[in-house]
Design a protein around this motif. Structure first.
Motif, PDB file in Angstrom:
ATOM      1  N   LEU A 226       0.865  -1.180   0.000  1.00 14.03           N
ATOM      2  CA  LEU A 226       0.000   0.000   0.000  1.00 14.03           C
ATOM      3  C   LEU A 226       0.903   1.231   0.000  1.00 14.03           C
ATOM      4  O   LEU A 226       1.793   1.348   0.843  1.00 14.03           O
ATOM      5  N   PRO A 227       0.699   2.178  -0.907  1.00 14.73           N
ATOM      6  CA  PRO A 227       1.707   3.223  -1.103  1.00 14.73           C
ATOM      7  C   PRO A 227       1.768   4.308  -0.038  1.00 14.73           C
ATOM      8  O   PRO A 227       2.859   4.783   0.302  1.00 14.73           O
ATOM      9  N   ASP A 228       0.611   4.728   0.502  1.00 18.63           N
ATOM     10  CA  ASP A 228       0.626   5.907   1.372  1.00 18.63           C
ATOM     11  C   ASP A 228      -0.510   5.859   2.394  1.00 18.63           C
ATOM     12  O   ASP A 228      -1.313   4.922   2.415  1.00 18.63           O
ATOM     13  N   ARG A 229      -0.577   6.893   3.224  1.00 20.42           N
ATOM     14  CA  ARG A 229      -1.587   6.955   4.280  1.00 20.42           C
ATOM     15  C   ARG A 229      -3.004   6.863   3.731  1.00 20.42           C
ATOM     16  O   ARG A 229      -3.863   6.185   4.311  1.00 20.42           O
ATOM     17  N   ALA A 230      -3.265   7.561   2.643  1.00 17.39           N
ATOM     18  CA  ALA A 230      -4.615   7.573   2.075  1.00 17.39           C
ATOM     19  C   ALA A 230      -5.040   6.167   1.662  1.00 17.39           C
ATOM     20  O   ALA A 230      -6.173   5.738   1.944  1.00 17.39           O
ATOM     21  N   LEU A 244      -2.361  -6.214   8.625  1.00 17.09           N
ATOM     22  CA  LEU A 244      -0.925  -6.038   8.836  1.00 17.09           C
ATOM     23  C   LEU A 244      -0.382  -4.985   7.881  1.00 17.09           C
ATOM     24  O   LEU A 244      -0.733  -4.967   6.699  1.00 17.09           O
ATOM     25  N   ALA A 245       0.483  -4.126   8.384  1.00 18.14           N
ATOM     26  CA  ALA A 245       1.266  -3.209   7.561  1.00 18.14           C
ATOM     27  C   ALA A 245       2.687  -3.752   7.467  1.00 18.14           C
ATOM     28  O   ALA A 245       3.209  -4.301   8.435  1.00 18.14           O
ATOM     29  N   LYS A 252       8.164   0.390  -1.123  1.00 21.14           N
ATOM     30  CA  LYS A 252       7.041   0.996  -1.836  1.00 21.14           C
ATOM     31  C   LYS A 252       5.996   1.604  -0.905  1.00 21.14           C
ATOM     32  O   LYS A 252       5.164   2.398  -1.350  1.00 21.14           O
ATOM     33  N   THR A 253       6.010   1.215   0.366  1.00 19.93           N
ATOM     34  CA  THR A 253       5.034   1.729   1.324  1.00 19.93           C
ATOM     35  C   THR A 253       5.633   2.888   2.106  1.00 19.93           C
ATOM     36  O   THR A 253       6.787   2.826   2.538  1.00 19.93           O
TER      37      THR A 253
END
Length: 326
Positions: A226-230, A244-245, A252-253
């Motif tokens: 997942l690229p970003d906060r949004a 999980l992050a 890439k995250t």
């Protein structure tokens, strides 16, 4: 030593049996398998407690052997994650499908002998068909794992933040997770973390797969890269289950704090790069320092003799040796 910043009631109430206790009844929470497992119960309870609690997250580095896992426990982390990337690196190999099921099983047993924490282990693609996935999950549970992660990449799989990834069809991905959940439900309990790398095919594909993994019965979901906060916030809202992050420094995250990941809604955060990078740097630095010392004096003392002796376990061994002296 720096204290672990997130507090879990699951850990505070964890019951330790004493040698003189008999007839003790254990009340295990969050059990799903036919054969209960105290460690799977403990791990699942931690995930459930962290889910939707913005003040808690299971944040942990990824380990690759008995010593690194023991050091993680000594540092106060609540669980162990044996990463395929980290184990591959310990073999001097990239995370490109070189490591097989039995090698990971051996690693689980090695780690389980060293720690008391619940162990989550990377099962990659399950090493074959859904039948292989089922055997992998059963084997990991018997080896001492409290949880297993199964993904939807093609074989040979790749580290999720490197090039060359591809994924299997939805149908095959779903069959893998169904086989994993059946192994749990019909055998020894083990937490099932379902991973998808299908964000490479677009947002809708990744969310569709994640939601189906949830419906099939996975305990948690991991949408890789997942690229970003949004994107993180949107994914958590749409999937609505423990997630999980995966934080790779330079990957890439977006690299944000564990505290902020908890506030976004993640139940767990893995750091697979950290100990591998530390090992590479520290060994290279030590080798260069050793070469420099050859012509000028004794090598630099990195740790005291006593610290090394204690760190690798001589102290504990000598205590037991004395106990069993005859």
């Amino acid at each position: 030593m720096e204290p672990y910043p997130f507090k879990f009631s699951t850990e505070e109430s964890n019951h330790q049996l004493q040698p003189d206790q008999s007839g003790v009844t254990l009340h295990l929470k969050n059990v799903r398998g036919r054969v209960p497992s105290p460690q799977a119960s403990r791990l699942r309870s931690l995930w459930v407690e962290a889910h939707k609690d913005p003040t808690k997250i299971l944040a942990f580095p990824c380990s690759y052997d008995g010593l690194s896992s023991r050091l993680i426990e000594e540092a106060g982390f609540p669980m162990i994650f044996i990463s395929g990337f980290a184990v591959s690196s310990a073999h001097g190999l990239p995370d490109t499908g070189y490591i097989a099921m039995q090698e990971m099983c051996d690693k689980v047993q090695e780690v389980a002998r060293q720690v008391t924490l619940p162990i989550l282990v990377d099962g990659d693609t399950g090493y074959g068909s859904p039948m292989n996935v089922r055997r992998t999950v059963e084997s990991f549970a018997k080896a001492g794992a409290a949880g297993v992660m199964i993904e939807d990449q093609t074989w040979p799989k790749r580290c999720g933040h490197t090039k060359g990834k591809s994924v299997v069809t939805r149908e095959e991905a779903y069959a893998r997770i169904r086989a994993a959940c059946d192994a749990r439900n019909q055998g020894q309990d083990i937490l099932i973390l379902a991973r998808t790398d299908s964000l490479i095919l677009g947002w809708e594909e990744a969310i569709t797969r994640a939601k189906e993994f949830k419906r099939i019965g996975a305990d948690g979901v991991f949408v890789e890269a997942l690229p970003d906060r949004a994107a993180m916030k949107k994914c958590i809202a749409e999937v609505d289950m423990p997630m999980l992050a995966n934080i790779i420094e330079g990957g890439k995250t977006e690299n944000i704090s564990a505290k902020e990941l908890a506030e976004l809604g993640f139940a767990a955060a893995a750091y697979p790069w950290t100990l591998v990078a530390a090992k590479l740097k520290s060994i290279r630095d030590a080798l260069e320092s050793l070469k420099r010392s050859f012509m000028v004096g004794p090598p630099e003392t990195i740790l005291s003799y006593e610290e090394v002796v204690k760190g690798v376990g001589f102290g504990k061994y000598w205590e037991l040796e004395e106990k069993y002296k005859y």
